[in-house]
Scaffold this motif. Structure first.
Motif, PDB file in Angstrom:
ATOM      1  N   ASP A 429       0.942  -1.246  -0.254  1.00 51.38           N
ATOM      2  CA  ASP A 429      -0.415   0.051  -0.120  1.00 51.38           C
ATOM      3  C   ASP A 429       0.553   1.188   0.425  1.00 51.38           C
ATOM      4  O   ASP A 429       0.467   2.137  -0.310  1.00 51.38           O
ATOM      5  CB  ASP A 429      -0.818  -0.133   1.327  1.00 51.38           C
ATOM      6  CG  ASP A 429      -2.116  -1.352   1.267  1.00 51.38           C
ATOM      7  OD1 ASP A 429      -2.341  -0.691  -0.531  1.00 51.38           O
ATOM      8  OD2 ASP A 429      -2.383  -1.863   1.732  1.00 51.38           O
ATOM      9  N   LEU A 432       2.300   1.479  -3.507  1.00 50.75           N
ATOM     10  CA  LEU A 432       1.144   2.279  -4.509  1.00 50.75           C
ATOM     11  C   LEU A 432       0.965   3.383  -4.587  1.00 50.75           C
ATOM     12  O   LEU A 432       0.762   4.380  -5.551  1.00 50.75           O
ATOM     13  CB  LEU A 432      -0.561   1.625  -4.225  1.00 50.75           C
ATOM     14  CG  LEU A 432       0.165   0.041  -4.837  1.00 50.75           C
ATOM     15  CD1 LEU A 432      -1.672  -0.478  -4.217  1.00 50.75           C
ATOM     16  CD2 LEU A 432      -0.072  -0.356  -6.359  1.00 50.75           C
ATOM     17  N   VAL A 439       0.930   3.447 -10.893  1.00 47.36           N
ATOM     18  CA  VAL A 439      -0.419   3.051 -11.466  1.00 47.36           C
ATOM     19  C   VAL A 439      -0.879   3.179 -12.519  1.00 47.36           C
ATOM     20  O   VAL A 439      -2.057   2.675 -12.878  1.00 47.36           O
ATOM     21  CB  VAL A 439      -0.844   3.673  -9.897  1.00 47.36           C
ATOM     22  CG1 VAL A 439      -2.053   3.132  -9.267  1.00 47.36           C
ATOM     23  CG2 VAL A 439      -0.029   3.046  -8.861  1.00 47.36           C
ATOM     24  N   LEU A 453       6.722  -1.882  -9.498  1.00 44.33           N
ATOM     25  CA  LEU A 453       6.422  -1.542  -8.356  1.00 44.33           C
ATOM     26  C   LEU A 453       6.684  -2.913  -7.558  1.00 44.33           C
ATOM     27  O   LEU A 453       7.104  -2.836  -6.243  1.00 44.33           O
ATOM     28  CB  LEU A 453       4.606  -1.620  -8.015  1.00 44.33           C
ATOM     29  CG  LEU A 453       4.356  -0.790  -8.900  1.00 44.33           C
ATOM     30  CD1 LEU A 453       2.144  -0.742  -9.784  1.00 44.33           C
ATOM     31  CD2 LEU A 453       3.999   0.706  -8.321  1.00 44.33           C
ATOM     32  N   LEU A 474      -0.341  -7.070  -4.869  1.00 45.03           N
ATOM     33  CA  LEU A 474      -0.518  -5.989  -6.605  1.00 45.03           C
ATOM     34  C   LEU A 474      -1.540  -5.780  -7.114  1.00 45.03           C
ATOM     35  O   LEU A 474      -1.908  -5.488  -7.549  1.00 45.03           O
ATOM     36  CB  LEU A 474       0.912  -5.408  -7.157  1.00 45.03           C
ATOM     37  CG  LEU A 474       2.414  -5.562  -6.399  1.00 45.03           C
ATOM     38  CD1 LEU A 474       4.004  -5.724  -6.763  1.00 45.03           C
ATOM     39  CD2 LEU A 474       2.336  -3.402  -6.314  1.00 45.03           C
ATOM     40  N   LEU A 478      -4.927  -3.500  -8.032  1.00 43.22           N
ATOM     41  CA  LEU A 478      -4.599  -2.846  -9.242  1.00 43.22           C
ATOM     42  C   LEU A 478      -5.585  -3.300  -9.864  1.00 43.22           C
ATOM     43  O   LEU A 478      -6.278  -2.840 -11.261  1.00 43.22           O
ATOM     44  CB  LEU A 478      -3.325  -3.001  -9.864  1.00 43.22           C
ATOM     45  CG  LEU A 478      -2.585  -2.300  -9.192  1.00 43.22           C
ATOM     46  CD1 LEU A 478      -0.329  -2.855  -9.760  1.00 43.22           C
ATOM     47  CD2 LEU A 478      -1.905  -0.980  -9.377  1.00 43.22           C
TER      48      LEU A 478
END
Ligand SMILES: [Zn+2]
Lengths: 481, 97
Positions: A429, A432, A439, A453, A474, A478
């Protein structure tokens, strides 16, 4: 004109007995000069040789492993010549009735199997060692002689002229070495001279069934030297013939430093050995029961073992060939698989990391600090998810250089993988939140952004995050699943 | 079988192989003596040996072995005791080639 080479090898191997072939002196390598000698191996007057039974046993064993017929009746002969490394002025050898003959050895080159004929296997005694005072024998006003090696048992293994390329010759010698090691009759240390190889080489036009004039090449002290010397000699003979010359039958010595073969002086080649039956030794009558008993004692040989690895574990033939090329390596593999039954993974590690590190250090598997139990434990830690594959490689190198067990290394270096979902989720988190642009890119269809990432998460966790779990977390966030 | 004879050249060759230096007179004498010995062999050749197994040894024995056990050999001083020359624990020999 297209030429092909015709090559036959004569291999001498010292046998791993406790005592010499005709006396009780030790065969240990590397003793102080002339401390492993007695009246028999020094050839003092009035002594009699008595044959070491284990030498005959080993010779029969190798004869069987090379698919030879074992003689029912065999004897020793004297080979007469004068040289200071030979105190009796004759070598006890075998001439017309060798212990074994008429065998074959299958070799594999470029995926093709070829059978190489074995002409004969015979027993003889080794000679002493000369230390020249000058830089070469001809430049030495005197030489020093150490007779420790005199009388160490030798097998001479002669192939048919069935080899056609330097690669085939090398494959043959490697296979022969593997068999000598599997049967545990020789150490086969080329650098210590316990495995030595001479080659007979000639060339002829492709398609011809006649032999050209051959030369004998000596002094090749490694597999690489054998291959290089043969490549050189074949080329040399081709050049002689193409320039209208003819090949002289002679003995040539491989000069490793210069990378050439050099003619040896003809005086050293006065071959007239006047063989006659050795009157000091009585003949051998080989009972069939003895031969069968030795046959039963033969271990699984390289080809059978290779087939087993392919059949039982589904290993690719190439991998199985590499692993079984050495009995010690194959034993290491089998012992590891016994502890960690995922044979393919074990094979990957043996073929990959282990051989890479052994080759880099020019080490033999027997000197490796990594034991089967250590590798099995490492693979178990990886299976459990305690460590990642990447960590495992780091730990493996540490095990290789220190001999520590993987659990200790994991503790000492804090290499435990983070597989706690809550702990990793927090890092994911954070990454991100810190990279909104990346992103965006990912959502716009740039798959590669995901890799970036993942990299960031690994960086945050100092490489300890469980990669599979990071990917999963991830992707969940996403929304790409 | 044709009669085998020994020439002076044969004697010279064998003398070279045996590292013997012979005078001209000795070469003549040994050529004669060796031919006498071969002549005697011819006499033996006259015997009918058709039904006789060739032997590899004069004794009717076979398979004389020792077990593979090492035992100490000679102390080095003794081993080198009769060497005309020694150096660094090794036999010292004159130029070889
Ligand atoms: Zn001895």
């Amino acid at each position: 004109m297209e030429y092909e080479a015709v090559i036959g090898l004569e291999v001498h191997t010292e046998l791993k007995t406790n005592s010499k072939v005709f006396c009780g002196c030790t065969t240990a390598f590397g003793g102080e000069p002339n401390t492993h000698v007695c009246p028999i191996c020094l050839g003092l007057p009035g002594v009699l040789p008595v044959l070491n039974k284990r030498v005959v046993e080993f010779a029969i064993k190798i004869g069987l492993a090379l698919n030879c017929k074992i003689a029912a009746f065999s004897k020793f002969d004297r080979k007469n010549y004068y040289y200071p490394d030979l105190p009796k002025n004759y070598q006890i050898s075998q001439y017309d009735l060798p212990i074994a003959a008429g065998g074959y050895l299958p070799i594999e080159v470029n995926g093709e199997t070829k059978s190489i004929g074995i002409t004969r296997v015979h027993m003889e005694e080794d000679a002493g060692k000369l230390l020249h005072s000058g830089e070469s024998i001809s430049r030495s006003p005197y030489s020093l002689v150490d007779y420790n090696r005199t009388g160490v048992p030798l097998l001479e293994i002669v192939s048919e002229p069935d080899l056609r390329t330097p690669e085939e010759a090398r494959a043959y010698l490697e296979k022969l070495k593997a068999i000598l090691q599997y049967t545990d009759v020789s150490d086969c240390k080329m650098e210590e001279g316990s495995l030595r190889c001479d080659a007979n080489v000639s060339i002829r036009p492709v398609g011809s069934d006649k032999f050209g004039t051959k030369t004998e090449i000596k002094n090749m002290n490694s597999f690489r030297a054998l291959q290089r010397a043969l490549e050189y000699e074949i080329q040399r003979q081709r050049e002689v013939l193409e320039s209208g010359g003819r090949i002289v039958q002679e003995t040539r010595s491989w000069d490793e430093a210069k990378g050439i073969t050099v003619s040896m002086r003809s005086k050293e080649q006065a071959h007239d050995y006047r063989y006659f039956p050795e009157p000091d030794l009585v003949p051998l009558v080989i009972e069939r029961e003895w031969v069968e008993e030795i046959r039963r004692s033969l271990p699984e040989l390289p080809d059978a073992r290779k087939e087993r690895l392919i059949r039982d574990y589904g290993l690719p033939p190439y991998d199985a060939g590499v692993i079984t090329s050495s009995r010690d390596l194959a034993d290491f593999f089998d012992r590891t698989v016994a502890l960690h039954p995922d044979a393919k993974t074990v094979s990957n590690w043996v073929m990959g990391e282990l051989l890479r590190l052994l080759n880099a250090g020019n080490l033999d598997i027997t000197r490796s600090l990594i034991k089967p139990a250590g590798l099995a434990e490492l693979l178990r830690l990886m299976d459990q998810g305690t460590i990642s594959g990447k960590m495992a490689k780091v730990i493996f190198e540490e095990m290789f250089s220190t001999g520590k067990d993987p659990g200790t290394i994991v503790r000492e270096q804090g290499l435990v993988q983070i597989s706690d979902e809550g702990e990793l989720a927090a890092v994911v988190d954070r990454v991100l939140a810190g990279n909104p642009g990346v992103v965006e890119d990912f959502r716009a269809g740039k798959e590669r952004a995901l890799g970036f990432l993942v990299g960031q998460v690994m960086k945050e966790t100092k490489g300890k995050a469980n990669p599979g779990l990071v990917n999963k977390l991830l992707k969940e966030r996403l929304g790409s699943n | 079988m044709a009669l085998v004879t020994i020439s002076k050249a044969d004697v010279e060759h064998v003398a070279l192989l045996a590292r013997l230096e012979l005078t001209e007179e000795e070469k003549e004498r040994y050529t004669q003596q060796l031919n006498n010995i071969l002549g005697y062999m011819e006499k033996m050749n006259a015997l009918d040996t058709a039904g006789v197994e060739p032997t590899a040894h004069v004794l009717p024995m076979q398979n004389v072995f020792r077990e593979d056990a090492a035992r100490p050999g000679l102390p080095r001083e003794l081993a080198l005791h009769n060497a005309p020359q020694a150096q660094d624990g090794m036999y010292k020999v004159p130029r070889i080639v």
